[in-house]
Design a protein around this motif. Structure first.
Motif, PDB file in Angstrom:
ATOM      1  N   ALA A 140       0.906  -1.327  -0.208  1.00  0.00           N
ATOM      2  CA  ALA A 140      -0.016  -0.096   0.095  1.00  0.00           C
ATOM      3  C   ALA A 140       1.027   1.170   0.089  1.00  0.00           C
ATOM      4  O   ALA A 140       0.405   2.257  -0.176  1.00  0.00           O
ATOM      5  CB  ALA A 140      -0.960  -0.022   1.208  1.00  0.00           C
ATOM      6  N   GLU A 141       2.089   0.966   0.151  1.00  0.00           N
ATOM      7  CA  GLU A 141       3.043   2.330   0.403  1.00  0.00           C
ATOM      8  C   GLU A 141       3.946   2.414  -0.901  1.00  0.00           C
ATOM      9  O   GLU A 141       4.418   1.344  -1.442  1.00  0.00           O
ATOM     10  CB  GLU A 141       3.919   2.211   1.644  1.00  0.00           C
ATOM     11  N   ILE A 142       4.220   3.584  -1.356  1.00  0.00           N
ATOM     12  CA  ILE A 142       4.883   3.952  -2.384  1.00  0.00           C
ATOM     13  C   ILE A 142       6.391   3.216  -2.419  1.00  0.00           C
ATOM     14  O   ILE A 142       6.741   2.819  -3.451  1.00  0.00           O
ATOM     15  CB  ILE A 142       5.050   5.194  -2.901  1.00  0.00           C
ATOM     16  N   GLY A 143       7.007   3.153  -1.219  1.00  0.00           N
ATOM     17  CA  GLY A 143       8.293   2.428  -1.167  1.00  0.00           C
ATOM     18  C   GLY A 143       8.347   1.099  -1.378  1.00  0.00           C
ATOM     19  O   GLY A 143       9.378   0.503  -2.004  1.00  0.00           O
ATOM     20  N   GLN A 144       7.120   0.505  -0.910  1.00  0.00           N
ATOM     21  CA  GLN A 144       7.087  -0.991  -1.043  1.00  0.00           C
ATOM     22  C   GLN A 144       6.763  -1.311  -2.381  1.00  0.00           C
ATOM     23  O   GLN A 144       7.576  -2.278  -3.076  1.00  0.00           O
ATOM     24  CB  GLN A 144       5.831  -1.572  -0.482  1.00  0.00           C
ATOM     25  N   ALA A 145       6.148  -0.388  -3.367  1.00  0.00           N
ATOM     26  CA  ALA A 145       5.910  -0.876  -4.676  1.00  0.00           C
ATOM     27  C   ALA A 145       7.047  -0.576  -5.379  1.00  0.00           C
ATOM     28  O   ALA A 145       7.301  -1.548  -6.488  1.00  0.00           O
ATOM     29  CB  ALA A 145       4.611  -0.060  -4.971  1.00  0.00           C
ATOM     30  N   PHE A 146       7.918   0.332  -4.979  1.00  0.00           N
ATOM     31  CA  PHE A 146       9.251   0.678  -5.722  1.00  0.00           C
ATOM     32  C   PHE A 146      10.328  -0.443  -5.844  1.00  0.00           C
ATOM     33  O   PHE A 146      10.760  -0.860  -6.704  1.00  0.00           O
ATOM     34  CB  PHE A 146       9.751   1.967  -5.132  1.00  0.00           C
ATOM     35  N   GLU A 147      10.293  -1.003  -4.650  1.00  0.00           N
ATOM     36  CA  GLU A 147      10.944  -2.147  -4.401  1.00  0.00           C
ATOM     37  C   GLU A 147      10.744  -3.437  -5.082  1.00  0.00           C
ATOM     38  O   GLU A 147      11.529  -4.151  -5.408  1.00  0.00           O
ATOM     39  CB  GLU A 147      11.216  -2.391  -2.743  1.00  0.00           C
ATOM     40  N   LEU A 148       9.433  -3.797  -5.233  1.00  0.00           N
ATOM     41  CA  LEU A 148       9.037  -4.896  -5.533  1.00  0.00           C
ATOM     42  C   LEU A 148       8.672  -4.937  -7.209  1.00  0.00           C
ATOM     43  O   LEU A 148       8.357  -6.218  -7.660  1.00  0.00           O
ATOM     44  CB  LEU A 148       7.646  -5.569  -5.016  1.00  0.00           C
ATOM     45  N   LEU A 149       8.396  -3.640  -7.816  1.00  0.00           N
ATOM     46  CA  LEU A 149       8.102  -3.747  -9.116  1.00  0.00           C
ATOM     47  C   LEU A 149       8.907  -4.395 -10.112  1.00  0.00           C
ATOM     48  O   LEU A 149       8.625  -5.330 -10.716  1.00  0.00           O
ATOM     49  CB  LEU A 149       7.674  -2.372  -9.776  1.00  0.00           C
TER      50      LEU A 149
END
Length: 458
Positions: A310-319
């Motif tokens: 749900a957080e932008i940082g998480q999305a960046f790391e996983l994409l």
């Protein structure tokens, strides 16, 4: 035709419109954004697409607010947890936005007043002061989300600490001043260029994710699950609450007046048509961006079992790892940076419009914009210093709650004004349109109150 000079006295509404009697005469009447009012020439006659191009621009500045960093968290959460189901909510909220922005453009074109000026010319000084405080709180909250988004993007791309990124975001105030000094078309071109960057970034990510088309189309069909699943309903309310931005209504009602259309009944009617077309096309782009964020989250995180992203940082790391495309995370951060830059520029401009409209306060432009930036940046720096990145994530959520609280104070006056024949004359909206507008206003108010209640007590 030549653009009308901003120094010229404003059109006398008593001569131009039959609805001039609906305003308080002691409120005065000055041009909205006088430095750019009526400075963009509009061709008389000729091919239709030349007139559309002349009016194209304000809608794109408005659309920025519908895809700002505050929207990203709700779209990411909706896609990662529930797949494509909440695409229908994004579509519904976008249709609401199209209607409300069309009404804001109508108000500005017909009355030669922006929404803040219209409030000042209608309500008592005490009521106007309360409305101004509420609107300033919303703009600061929106600015807060955009500063945080910009700072996060700078950290993800260049490793700049969040505090440093927030300080760099202050430079947007001077960027806006520079662009406005070059002419309003330069500002519009800058915003549109960044919108194209955002769109291209997500087109690449969607192509890499290769989501099933049937599932996407099915997501645009409303599902009963949205109402029966409390967690899904909560995120759906958050999407609507984060989509319709109150400051956009003030912004749009002002910047449509940058066009030098004839201030006659025929000229205003023509301007309403093209301005509404412009904002509708631009908001369809916003629909694509918001839907793209959710689709990428659904195709990448939901599909792989990462339903808690749900957080932008998480999305960046996983994409990048999940998509198998090394540049995917970088494109995501570039799009976020472009979104943050765009949003801070337009929110700062909205702050100037609100201050001038409600208070008739004419500080130097640079002072107004720097003041607006500073008020938003100080809380980010304090929270980051005390709590770190997690604190800024909580601050982002808090900013959306503040926006939800203010929304009724913008939507209700807008619908009331454009429905009033004393103010709008023959341009007042019809009873069916007014009924739909009041229904939309009611839905937005109820959903935002529920979001506020759930956030505080849930």
């Amino acid at each position: 035709m030549d653009a009308r000079s901003p120094e010229m006295p404003p059109v006398s509404l008593s001569n131009a419109l039959p609805g001039a009697a609906g305003w308080r005469l002691d409120a005065g009447h000055k041009l909205s954004l006088p430095e750019v009012n009526s400075t963009v020439a509009v061709p008389v006659g000729g091919l239709w697409w030349r007139r559309l191009l002349a009016f194209a621009g304000p809608g794109y500045l408005v659309s920025v607010g519908y895809m700002d960093p505050g929207n990203w968290a709700t779209d990411l959460a909706g896609g990662s947890k529930f797949g494509y189901t909440l695409l229908s909510v994004i579509l519904l909220s976008n249709l609401m936005a199209i209607l409300l922005q069309a009404l804001a453009a109508r108000l500005g074109i017909v009355t030669d007043r922006d929404l803040a000026q219209a409030c000042r010319a209608t309500y008592s000084p005490a009521v106007n002061f309360v409305l101004w405080l509420a609107c300033e709180a919303a703009i600061i909250a929106c600015d807060l989300a955009e500063v945080i988004g910009t700072a996060i993007a700078l950290k993800l791309l260049f490793g700049i600490p969040l505090i440093g990124g927030a300080l760099l975001a202050a430079l947007d105030a001077f960027l806006l001043l520079l662009l406005m000094n070059r002419g309003f078309r330069f500002l519009e071109a800058f915003v549109i260029a960044l919108l194209i960057v955002i769109a291209v970034c997500f087109v690449v990510q969607i192509a890499a994710a290769a989501p099933p088309v049937a599932a996407i189309l099915g997501g645009f069909v409303p599902s009963s699950q949205i109402f029966t699943n409390s967690e899904m309903l909560y995120i759906a309310i958050g999407i609507i609450g984060a989509t319709v931005m109150p400051h956009n209504l003030y912004l749009h009602s002002s910047i449509v007046q940058t066009r030098a259309y004839p201030r006659t009944e025929e000229g205003r009617r023509d301007a309403i048509k093209w301005a509404t077309t412009d904002s509708t096309i631009a908001l369809m782009l916003a629909l694509f961006i918001n839907a793209a964020i959710l689709v990428v989250a659904a195709a990448t995180f939901h599909k792989s079992g990462h339903a808690d992203v749900a957080e932008i940082g998480q999305a960046f790391e996983l994409l990048s790892p999940l998509l198998g495309l090394g540049i995917a995370s970088t494109l995501f951060a570039v799009a976020l940076l472009a979104s943050g830059l765009n949003s801070t520029v337009t929110a700062t401009l909205a702050g100037q419009i609100v201050m001038q409209g409600f208070l008739d306060l004419r500080l130097p432009n640079w002072a107004q914009r720097l003041l607006t930036r500073g008020i938003a940046i100080v809380p980010v720096i304090i929270v980051t210093a005390l709590y770190g990145e997690r604190g800024t994530a909580d601050l982002l959520v808090f900013s959306q709650v503040v926006l939800s609280m203010q929304l009724p104070f913008a939507v209700i006056p807008l619908v009331r004004f454009v429905s009033d024949k004393r103010k709008m004359g023959t341009f007042a909206i019809s009873l069916p349109v007014a009924a739909v507008a009041w229904l939309v206003a009611g839905v937005i108010v109820i959903l935002n109150l529920k979001l506020l209640y759930d956030t505080i007590f849930g």
